[in-house]
Design a protein around this motif. Structure first.
Motif, PDB file in Angstrom:
ATOM      1  N   ARG A  22       0.995  -1.279   0.153  1.00 57.22           N
ATOM      2  CA  ARG A  22      -0.227  -0.164  -0.115  1.00 57.22           C
ATOM      3  C   ARG A  22       0.389   1.167  -0.554  1.00 57.22           C
ATOM      4  O   ARG A  22       0.608   2.646  -0.615  1.00 57.22           O
ATOM      5  CB  ARG A  22      -1.298  -0.139   0.891  1.00 57.22           C
ATOM      6  CG  ARG A  22      -1.619   1.158   1.004  1.00 57.22           C
ATOM      7  CD  ARG A  22      -2.768   0.979   2.789  1.00 57.22           C
ATOM      8  NE  ARG A  22      -4.057   0.202   2.204  1.00 57.22           N
ATOM      9  CZ  ARG A  22      -4.451  -0.623   2.611  1.00 57.22           C
ATOM     10  NH1 ARG A  22      -3.243  -1.220   4.086  1.00 57.22           N
ATOM     11  NH2 ARG A  22      -5.206  -1.830   2.977  1.00 57.22           N
ATOM     12  N   MET A  23       2.218   1.446   0.934  1.00 57.92           N
ATOM     13  CA  MET A  23       2.816   2.210   0.905  1.00 57.92           C
ATOM     14  C   MET A  23       3.456   2.429  -0.523  1.00 57.92           C
ATOM     15  O   MET A  23       3.507   3.840  -1.211  1.00 57.92           O
ATOM     16  CB  MET A  23       3.601   2.336   1.755  1.00 57.92           C
ATOM     17  CG  MET A  23       3.010   2.792   3.265  1.00 57.92           C
ATOM     18  SD  MET A  23       2.062   3.707   3.310  1.00 57.92           S
ATOM     19  CE  MET A  23       3.248   5.378   3.641  1.00 57.92           C
ATOM     20  N   GLU A  24       4.013   1.671  -0.946  1.00 61.75           N
ATOM     21  CA  GLU A  24       4.926   1.619  -2.669  1.00 61.75           C
ATOM     22  C   GLU A  24       3.997   2.500  -3.392  1.00 61.75           C
ATOM     23  O   GLU A  24       4.130   2.834  -4.394  1.00 61.75           O
ATOM     24  CB  GLU A  24       5.405   0.395  -2.411  1.00 61.75           C
ATOM     25  CG  GLU A  24       5.665   0.068  -4.046  1.00 61.75           C
ATOM     26  CD  GLU A  24       6.665  -1.350  -4.069  1.00 61.75           C
ATOM     27  OE1 GLU A  24       6.654  -1.416  -5.347  1.00 61.75           O
ATOM     28  OE2 GLU A  24       6.903  -1.729  -3.702  1.00 61.75           O
ATOM     29  N   VAL A  40       1.703   6.961  -6.352  1.00 56.67           N
ATOM     30  CA  VAL A  40       0.329   7.472  -6.949  1.00 56.67           C
ATOM     31  C   VAL A  40       0.786   8.832  -7.016  1.00 56.67           C
ATOM     32  O   VAL A  40       0.943   9.624  -8.255  1.00 56.67           O
ATOM     33  CB  VAL A  40      -0.744   6.903  -6.545  1.00 56.67           C
ATOM     34  CG1 VAL A  40      -1.845   8.227  -7.174  1.00 56.67           C
ATOM     35  CG2 VAL A  40      -1.296   5.297  -6.788  1.00 56.67           C
ATOM     36  N   GLN A  41       1.684   9.288  -5.540  1.00 61.44           N
ATOM     37  CA  GLN A  41       1.683  10.740  -5.453  1.00 61.44           C
ATOM     38  C   GLN A  41       2.709  11.643  -6.998  1.00 61.44           C
ATOM     39  O   GLN A  41       2.432  12.685  -7.127  1.00 61.44           O
ATOM     40  CB  GLN A  41       2.594  10.855  -4.654  1.00 61.44           C
ATOM     41  CG  GLN A  41       1.394  10.718  -2.899  1.00 61.44           C
ATOM     42  CD  GLN A  41       2.357  11.187  -1.862  1.00 61.44           C
ATOM     43  OE1 GLN A  41       1.388  11.838  -1.603  1.00 61.44           O
ATOM     44  NE2 GLN A  41       3.214  10.129  -1.624  1.00 61.44           N
ATOM     45  N   GLN A  42       3.299  10.369  -7.098  1.00 59.69           N
ATOM     46  CA  GLN A  42       4.308  10.677  -8.729  1.00 59.69           C
ATOM     47  C   GLN A  42       4.183  11.456  -9.474  1.00 59.69           C
ATOM     48  O   GLN A  42       4.429  11.518 -10.716  1.00 59.69           O
ATOM     49  CB  GLN A  42       5.882   9.619  -8.135  1.00 59.69           C
ATOM     50  CG  GLN A  42       6.618   9.570  -7.157  1.00 59.69           C
ATOM     51  CD  GLN A  42       7.178  10.878  -6.301  1.00 59.69           C
ATOM     52  OE1 GLN A  42       7.424  11.765  -7.169  1.00 59.69           O
ATOM     53  NE2 GLN A  42       7.186  10.889  -5.310  1.00 59.69           N
ATOM     54  N   LEU A  43       2.724  10.808  -9.937  1.00 57.45           N
ATOM     55  CA  LEU A  43       2.113  10.406 -11.032  1.00 57.45           C
ATOM     56  C   LEU A  43       1.832  12.136 -11.561  1.00 57.45           C
ATOM     57  O   LEU A  43       1.624  13.068 -10.857  1.00 57.45           O
ATOM     58  CB  LEU A  43       1.063   9.679 -11.278  1.00 57.45           C
ATOM     59  CG  LEU A  43       0.685   8.539 -10.948  1.00 57.45           C
ATOM     60  CD1 LEU A  43      -0.244   7.261 -11.085  1.00 57.45           C
ATOM     61  CD2 LEU A  43       2.481   7.957 -12.659  1.00 57.45           C
ATOM     62  N   ASP A  44       2.011  12.108 -12.752  1.00 55.52           N
ATOM     63  CA  ASP A  44       1.340  13.450 -13.086  1.00 55.52           C
ATOM     64  C   ASP A  44       0.244  13.616 -13.372  1.00 55.52           C
ATOM     65  O   ASP A  44      -1.066  13.222 -13.684  1.00 55.52           O
ATOM     66  CB  ASP A  44       1.491  14.297 -14.937  1.00 55.52           C
ATOM     67  CG  ASP A  44       1.621  13.316 -15.660  1.00 55.52           C
ATOM     68  OD1 ASP A  44       0.034  12.735 -15.248  1.00 55.52           O
ATOM     69  OD2 ASP A  44       2.619  12.820 -16.675  1.00 55.52           O
ATOM     70  N   MET A  45      -0.712  15.338 -12.996  1.00 55.58           N
ATOM     71  CA  MET A  45      -1.683  15.927 -13.002  1.00 55.58           C
ATOM     72  C   MET A  45      -2.684  15.007 -14.296  1.00 55.58           C
ATOM     73  O   MET A  45      -4.135  14.839 -13.583  1.00 55.58           O
ATOM     74  CB  MET A  45      -2.012  17.032 -12.410  1.00 55.58           C
ATOM     75  CG  MET A  45      -2.016  17.807 -11.145  1.00 55.58           C
ATOM     76  SD  MET A  45      -2.310  16.727 -10.477  1.00 55.58           S
ATOM     77  CE  MET A  45      -4.217  17.757 -10.074  1.00 55.58           C
ATOM     78  N   ALA A  46      -2.183  15.153 -15.341  1.00 54.07           N
ATOM     79  CA  ALA A  46      -3.260  14.221 -16.879  1.00 54.07           C
ATOM     80  C   ALA A  46      -4.094  13.441 -15.808  1.00 54.07           C
ATOM     81  O   ALA A  46      -4.468  12.877 -16.765  1.00 54.07           O
ATOM     82  CB  ALA A  46      -1.965  14.428 -18.392  1.00 54.07           C
ATOM     83  N   TYR A  47      -2.782  12.393 -15.768  1.00 52.41           N
ATOM     84  CA  TYR A  47      -3.760  11.079 -15.778  1.00 52.41           C
ATOM     85  C   TYR A  47      -4.544  11.082 -14.116  1.00 52.41           C
ATOM     86  O   TYR A  47      -5.752  10.307 -14.415  1.00 52.41           O
ATOM     87  CB  TYR A  47      -2.217  10.029 -14.087  1.00 52.41           C
ATOM     88  CG  TYR A  47      -2.250   8.917 -13.775  1.00 52.41           C
ATOM     89  CD1 TYR A  47      -2.148   7.365 -14.913  1.00 52.41           C
ATOM     90  CD2 TYR A  47      -2.644   8.607 -12.986  1.00 52.41           C
ATOM     91  CE1 TYR A  47      -2.612   6.028 -14.610  1.00 52.41           C
ATOM     92  CE2 TYR A  47      -3.552   6.968 -12.501  1.00 52.41           C
ATOM     93  CZ  TYR A  47      -3.124   6.171 -13.373  1.00 52.41           C
ATOM     94  OH  TYR A  47      -3.959   4.973 -12.692  1.00 52.41           O
ATOM     95  N   LEU A 105      -8.934   4.488  -8.598  1.00 48.29           N
ATOM     96  CA  LEU A 105      -7.395   4.647  -7.245  1.00 48.29           C
ATOM     97  C   LEU A 105      -7.684   3.640  -6.148  1.00 48.29           C
ATOM     98  O   LEU A 105      -6.964   3.017  -5.480  1.00 48.29           O
ATOM     99  CB  LEU A 105      -7.245   5.852  -7.477  1.00 48.29           C
ATOM    100  CG  LEU A 105      -6.513   6.401  -9.159  1.00 48.29           C
ATOM    101  CD1 LEU A 105      -6.129   7.443  -9.059  1.00 48.29           C
ATOM    102  CD2 LEU A 105      -5.185   5.732  -9.327  1.00 48.29           C
ATOM    103  N   LEU A 106      -8.658   4.931  -5.285  1.00 42.98           N
ATOM    104  CA  LEU A 106      -9.125   3.911  -3.922  1.00 42.98           C
ATOM    105  C   LEU A 106      -9.498   2.275  -4.554  1.00 42.98           C
ATOM    106  O   LEU A 106      -8.590   2.082  -3.198  1.00 42.98           O
ATOM    107  CB  LEU A 106     -10.379   4.394  -3.825  1.00 42.98           C
ATOM    108  CG  LEU A 106     -10.274   6.312  -3.586  1.00 42.98           C
ATOM    109  CD1 LEU A 106     -11.756   6.595  -2.571  1.00 42.98           C
ATOM    110  CD2 LEU A 106      -9.280   6.362  -2.363  1.00 42.98           C
ATOM    111  N   SER A 107      -9.967   1.502  -5.659  1.00 40.04           N
ATOM    112  CA  SER A 107     -10.494   0.406  -5.332  1.00 40.04           C
ATOM    113  C   SER A 107      -8.579   0.086  -5.654  1.00 40.04           C
ATOM    114  O   SER A 107      -8.247  -1.150  -4.520  1.00 40.04           O
ATOM    115  CB  SER A 107     -11.145   0.193  -6.899  1.00 40.04           C
ATOM    116  OG  SER A 107     -11.726  -1.205  -6.931  1.00 40.04           O
TER     117      SER A 107
END
Length: 254
Positions: free
Chosen positions: A103-105, A110-117, A126-128
């Motif tokens: 989960r942490m990985e 996810v935090q490193q993805l750009d806003m377009a994603y 994403l929550l799923s």
């Protein structure tokens, strides 16, 4: 790469825990199979008495043979219960640790993805993934890994007994195995897209629920409770329908 290979590649730091848990599962299955063998030995004692298998080992008196079988039964029961407790604790602890790491990985990724994603994908999907998919992995390690090991070990032990008793019976028992394996992989290939569809429906439903709860003030301001409840009902019905299709196919495996 097979999903199991990818999973255990993430568990490299827990290799010792995996080996110990697997050993406990194997020993539990070993003790689980022994009572069936003892039943056969007990029948042999009753029928053949002083000419039984145990008599050939030096225990001639039938009463002594039955006492020995009773003692072995108690020891086997204790061993089976003890190793069941041990493998349960080990697999569950491993599941919790690996669940936390994954989960942490995933969240850091996810935090490193750009806003377009995030604009292209629903937050519910994403929550799923971050919650439900990782919880599914935990449920697999809680019970599925042990079941796989025990089925494999049980098949080896039963097959070994068959080969010792009669080669012909053993070969007859092994004839359906290739068909069973082919059927299992056939079902797996057809189940995967159905569970992908279930996850998409779950993501859409989670997105709708999240948006409605965050905008509950707006919903109340426009008296749109029934309207939004209808959207939730439609999403929940879609999830139930897709899940039902997957359940019907997965139930056919057994």
């Amino acid at each position: 790469m097979h999903p199991l290979s990818r999973l255990f590649s993430h568990a490299r730091q827990y290799r010792r825990e995996v080996r110990v848990a697997s050993l406990y599962s194997v020993l539990n299955k070993f003790f689980d199979v022994l009572p069936e063998i003892l039943i056969g030995v007990a029948v042999d004692v009753v029928v053949n008495q002083k000419a039984s298998f145990l008599a050939g080992l030096g225990i001639v008196d039938p009463k002594d043979q039955l006492v020995l079988l009773a003692i072995l039964t108690v020891l086997i029961w204790v061993g089976e219960s003890a190793f069941q407790y041990l493998y349960d604790v080990r697999w569950r602890s491993l599941a919790q640790n690996l669940q936390h790491d994954l989960r942490m990985e995933a969240y850091r990724h996810v935090q490193q993805l750009d806003m377009a994603y995030f604009e292209r994908n629903r937050s519910g999907n994403l929550l799923s993934i971050l919650n439900e998919d990782i919880n599914q992995m935990e449920r697999f390690l809680n019970g599925g890994a042990n079941e796989l090991i025990q089925v494999f070990v049980g098949s080896l032990m039963v097959g070994g007994v068959f080969f010792v008793l009669t080669h012909e019976l053993a070969f007859l028992a092994l004839i359906p195995v290739p068909l069973i394996l082919y059927g299992a992989f056939w079902f797996q290939r057809r189940l995967a897209p159905r569970y992908t569809s279930v996850r998409e429906a779950a993501g859409a439903l989670a997105t709708r629920l999240n948006n409605n709860l965050q905008g509950i003030a707006t919903v109340k301001a426009y008296a749109a409770e029934e309207f939004e409840a209808g959207h939730i009902r439609d999403g929940s019905d879609d999830y139930r329908r897709r899940n039902g299709e997957a359940i019907r196919l997965s139930a056919a495996i057994t």
